[in-house]
Design an enzyme around this catalytic site. Structure first.
Site, PDB file in Angstrom:
ATOM      1  N   LYS A   1       0.852  -1.198   0.000  1.00  0.00           N
ATOM      2  CA  LYS A   1       0.000   0.000   0.000  1.00  0.00           C
ATOM      3  C   LYS A   1       0.894   1.258   0.000  1.00  0.00           C
ATOM      4  CE  LYS A   1      -3.389  -2.692   2.501  1.00  0.00           C
ATOM      5  NZ  LYS A   1      -4.709  -2.688   3.096  1.00  0.00           N
TER       6      LYS A   1
ATOM      7  N   HIS B   1      -8.468  -3.068  -6.142  1.00  0.00           N
ATOM      8  CA  HIS B   1      -8.389  -3.223  -4.681  1.00  0.00           C
ATOM      9  C   HIS B   1      -9.521  -2.404  -4.050  1.00  0.00           C
ATOM     10  CE1 HIS B   1      -6.974  -2.917  -0.558  1.00  0.00           C
ATOM     11  NE2 HIS B   1      -6.240  -3.983  -0.809  1.00  0.00           N
TER      12      HIS B   1
ATOM     13  N   GLU C   1     -11.205 -10.549  -1.341  1.00  0.00           N
ATOM     14  CA  GLU C   1     -10.856  -9.773  -0.154  1.00  0.00           C
ATOM     15  C   GLU C   1     -12.124  -9.137   0.426  1.00  0.00           C
ATOM     16  OE1 GLU C   1      -6.455  -8.604  -0.177  1.00  0.00           O
ATOM     17  OE2 GLU C   1      -7.553  -7.011  -1.178  1.00  0.00           O
TER      18      GLU C   1
HETATM   19  C1  PEP Z   1      -5.058  -5.856   1.527  1.00  0.00           C
HETATM   20  O1  PEP Z   1      -5.163  -4.649   1.661  1.00  0.00           O
HETATM   21  O2  PEP Z   1      -4.992  -6.351   0.391  1.00  0.00           O
HETATM   22  C2  PEP Z   1      -5.012  -6.684   2.722  1.00  0.00           C
HETATM   23  C3  PEP Z   1      -5.287  -7.932   2.597  1.00  0.00           C
HETATM   24  O3  PEP Z   1      -4.701  -6.049   3.899  1.00  0.00           O
HETATM   25  P1  PEP Z   1      -4.468  -6.733   5.338  1.00  0.00           P
HETATM   26  O4  PEP Z   1      -3.700  -8.002   5.115  1.00  0.00           O
HETATM   27  O5  PEP Z   1      -3.697  -5.732   6.111  1.00  0.00           O
HETATM   28  O6  PEP Z   1      -5.822  -7.012   5.905  1.00  0.00           O
END
Ligand code: PEP
Length: 281
Positions: free
Chosen positions: A41, A126, A196
Site C-alpha cells: 500500500k 483493490h 478480499e
Molecule cells: C489488503 O489490503 O490487500 C489486505 C489484505 O490487507 P491486510 O492483510 O492488512 O488485511
C-alpha cells in the site's frame, strides 16, 4: 471517475502476452502453484527495501519448491525492488495501473511503465481503490486489460462490504464484480483473482473457513465461463484480509484457496515468510 474504455471493448481486449506461469506440482495438475503476494500500500521508503533482502534470504529452496512470492511496493520503489530481487525468483508488481498506455493523466501510472520498471503483476480493483477513488467494475476491467496489453498478470480484487455480507448479498456482489471487472480475453497465465472481504482488510477479522470456501467455489465456477473448462482449475484464487502467520495455515488449506494477498503482514519479512511458510508443512 471517467470511464476510459467501454465495457464491451474492455472485455474483448487484452492480448495474451508472457506472464508468470501459475502451473504447480505436476503430481497435482488441478492445483495451481500457490502465490503469496504482499501489498505494501502507501508504505515504504528506500530504506524499507532491506525487507526485500530479508525475504529473499528466507525464500529457501524448500519454500521455493512450494510457492511463488510477489511483492507490490509503492510505485516509487518498483524499479529498485525489481533490481534488488533480480535472480531471486520473487516477483514484483504494481498496486494499480491506468487503462491507457500514455497521455495527460497526471499522477497515474501506465501498465507499460510498470512492466518497463520490472514488474510482472499489477493489482487492480483493490477495495481501497474502489472506496477512495470511486473505481467501478468497468474501469477495473479496462485496467486489467491494460495490464494484459503490457504483458503483466492482473490480480483482480473482489469482495463484499460488511453491510453486503449482513444483507446476504456476498455471492451476488462477488459474481457481479467478477463479471464486470475480469476481461473476457483473460487466461490462466495473466489472471489472478483475489477475494478480499472489505470488512476483513486491516481489521484483524476473517471469515470462517466455510465462508471462504463458499466464495472461492463461486469464483472457480465463474472462471469456467471466463477462461474455459481447460484452464479454469489453474487460475489462482487468493484470499486476502487480515492474513497473519497465526491464521495462514487454516486459511490457505481451504479448498480453492491458492495463496494469499497480504497487506499489513507483508511489511515485516518474518510475518510475510511466516505466512508463506504455511506451505512448508
Ligand atoms: C489488503 O489490503 O490487500 C489486505 C489484505 O490487507 P491486510 O492483510 O492488512 O488485511
Amino acid at each position: 471517475m471517467r470511464s476510459l474504455v467501454s465495457r464491451g471493448d474492455c472485455r474483448r481486449g487484452g492480448a495474451l502476452l508472457s506472464a508468470p506461469g501459475p502451473l504447480g506440482d505436476p503430481a497435482m495438475p488441478n492445483r495451481p502453484r500457490p502465490l503469496v503476494a504482499g501489498n505494501w500500500k502507501m508504505n515504504g521508503l528506500r530504506r524499507s527495501l532491506r525487507v526485500l533482502g530479508e525475504i529473499e534470504q528466507g525464500y529457501t529452496p524448500g519454500l521455493k519448491a512450494k510457492a511463488d512470492l510477489l511483492l507490490c511496493p509503492p510505485a516509487t520503489l518498483v524499479l529498485t525492488a525489481a533490481h534488488v530481487l533480480v535472480g531471486s525468483g520473487i516477483a514484483v508488481g504494481g498496486q494499480d495501473c491506468h487503462a491507457k498506455e500514455a497521455g495527460a493523466f497526471t499522477g497515474d501510472i501506465a501498465a507499460e511503465m510498470l512492466a518497463d520498471a520490472g514488474a510482472t503483476f499489477a493489482i487492480v480493483g483493490h477495495s481501497e481503490r474502489r472506496q477512495y477513488h470511486g473505481e467501478k467494475d468497468a474501469e477495473i476491467c479496462a485496467k486489467a486489460a491494460a495490464a494484459h496489453r503490457a504483458g503483466l498478470a492482473a490480480i483482480v480484487c473482489v469482495g463484499e462490504t460488511q453491510g453486503e455480507r449482513e444483507a446476504g448479498k456476498t455471492l451476488a456482489v462477488v459474481r457481479r464484480q467478477l463479471r464486470g471487472s475480469v476481461p473476457e480475453a483473460s487466461r490462466r497465465a495473466n489472471l489472478v483473482v483475489a477475494y478480499e472481504p472489505v470488512w476483513a482488510i486491516g481489521t484483524g477479522l476473517t471469515p470462517t473457513a466455510a465462508d471462504v470456501a463458499e466464495v472461492h467455489a463461486l469464483i472457480r465456477d465463474e472462471l469456467r465461463r471466463i477462461v474455459g473448462k481447460a484452464e479454469e482449475a489453474s487460475v489462482r484464487i487468493l484470499y486476502g484480509g487480515s492474513v497473519k502467520p497465526a491464521n495462514a495455515k487454516e486459511l490457505l488449506a481451504v479448498e480453492n484457496v491458492d495463496g494469499a494477498l497480504v497487506g499489513g503482514a507483508s511489511l515485516l519479512a518474518a510475518d510475510f515468510l511466516g505466512i508463506a511458510g504455511a506451505y512448508l508443512a
